[in-house]
Write a protein that holds these residues in place. Structure first.
Motif: not given
Length: 247
Positions: A80-83, A85, A87, A142, A168, A172
Motif C-alpha cells: 500500500f501507499k499512504e501519505q 506513512w 507516501d 480501513r 490504512v 491505498a
C-alpha cells in the motif's frame, strides 16, 4: 518398393513438419501470452526492510497481484501507499478489517473480535505479545496492518495517535503479495489462523501463468528440435543400397 517407401517417408516427413510447426506456434502463443498475462496481473516490488521476516526478507523481490482494496481479506500481505506513512510502497500483513475489534495480547496471542489468532508466520521464539495493542475498533473501509517481525516493524501501532487509529484505507492498497521471486521462495502460504472469522483470499493465477510460460517453452524447444532429429532418423533409416544407387 523403394518408391513406395520414399512416398511414405515423404508423407511422414510432411506430417512431422506440420506438427512441428503447430507445436512451435502454440508454444509461442503460450509463452508470450503467459508473460503478457503476468505483466497485466502482477507488479514487482522490492521490500526494503526486515519488518516482514521471516516471510519476506529485506531486499527480497515479490510479485503483488493488482487487486482492488475491497478484495483484501484478513491475513493478506499487501502493498500500500499512504501519505501519512511516507507516501512510499509499504508491505505489511492485514490482521483486521473494517468493523473488527483488534487487541494484543491474550495468552500471548493477537485477538480479533475476541478470537485468539494462531500466527505461524511469526519468527520462531517471538510471541505476539512483543507488540502491545490497545483494544481498537477498525473503522469501516480501513485495514489494521502489522509486520510479521513485530518487534521492529513500523506498522499500525506506530500510527495509533493519527486519524483512523493507525489504520490504512482500502483505497491505498496497490496489490496483494502472492510470491517471493527473488530469492525463489515461491508462493506465500495462505494464513489459516483467520478462517474462524470468515473467508480468506484465494491464491492468484500465478501458478497458471508460470505453467503457461513453461509449457510454451517446452513446445517451442520440442517443435524446433523435431526437424533436425527427424531428418537424421530418416537418413539412418534409408537402406544402404538406396544410398549407393543415389551416388
Amino acid at each position: 518398393m523403394s518408391r513406395t517407401t520414399d512416398r511414405t517417408g515423404e508423407g511422414h516427413g510432411r506430417l512431422g513438419s506440420t506438427l512441428s510447426g503447430l507445436a512451435v506456434a502454440l508454444g509461442c502463443v503460450l509463452f508470450l501470452g503467459g508473460f503478457v498475462w503476468g505483466a497485466i496481473v502482477y507488479q514487482p516490488y522490492t521490500v526494503p526492510t526486515e519488518s516482514m521476516t521471516p516471510t519476506i526478507g529485506a531486499g527480497d523481490r515479490v510479485l503483488a497481484q493488482r487487486v482492488d482494496g475491497g478484495d483484501v481479506e484478513r491475513g493478506d500481505v499487501v502493498v500500500f501507499k499512504e501519505q501519512a506513512w511516507g507516501d512510499m510502497p509499504m508491505v505489511k500483513r492485514v490482521v483486521a478489517v473494517g468493523g473488527d475489534t483488534v487487541a494484543c495480547c491474550t495468552d500471548d496471542k493477537l485477538t480479533v473480535n475476541g478470537k485468539k489468532i494462531d500466527e505461524p508466520y511469526l519468527p520462531k521464539g517471538q510471541a505476539a505479545e512483543s507488540k502491545k495493542i490497545p483494544t481498537i475498533k477498525v473503522p469501516d473501509g480501513r485495514l489494521f496492518v502489522l509486520g510479521d517481525e513485530r518487534s521492529g516493524s513500523l506498522d499500525s501501532t506506530a500510527h495509533l495517535t493519527e486519524a483512523g487509529s493507525g489504520t490504512v484505507p482500502r483505497s491505498a492498497v496497490k496489490g496483494r503479495v502472492d510470491a517471493v521471486v527473488w530469492p525463489m521462495d515461491g508462493i506465500l502460504a495462505r494464513p489459516t489462523g483467520f478462517e474462524a472469522l470468515g473467508g480468506i483470499s484465494s491464491p492468484g493465477p500465478l501458478r497458471l501463468v508460470v505453467a503457461a510460460v513453461v509449457a510454451g517453452a517446452v513446445l517451442v524447444l520440442g517443435g524446433a528440435a523435431y526437424g533436425p532429429i527427424a531428418k537424421r532418423a530418416g537418413r539412418r533409416g534409408r537402406p544402404r543400397t538406396e544410398l549407393a544407387g543415389a551416388r
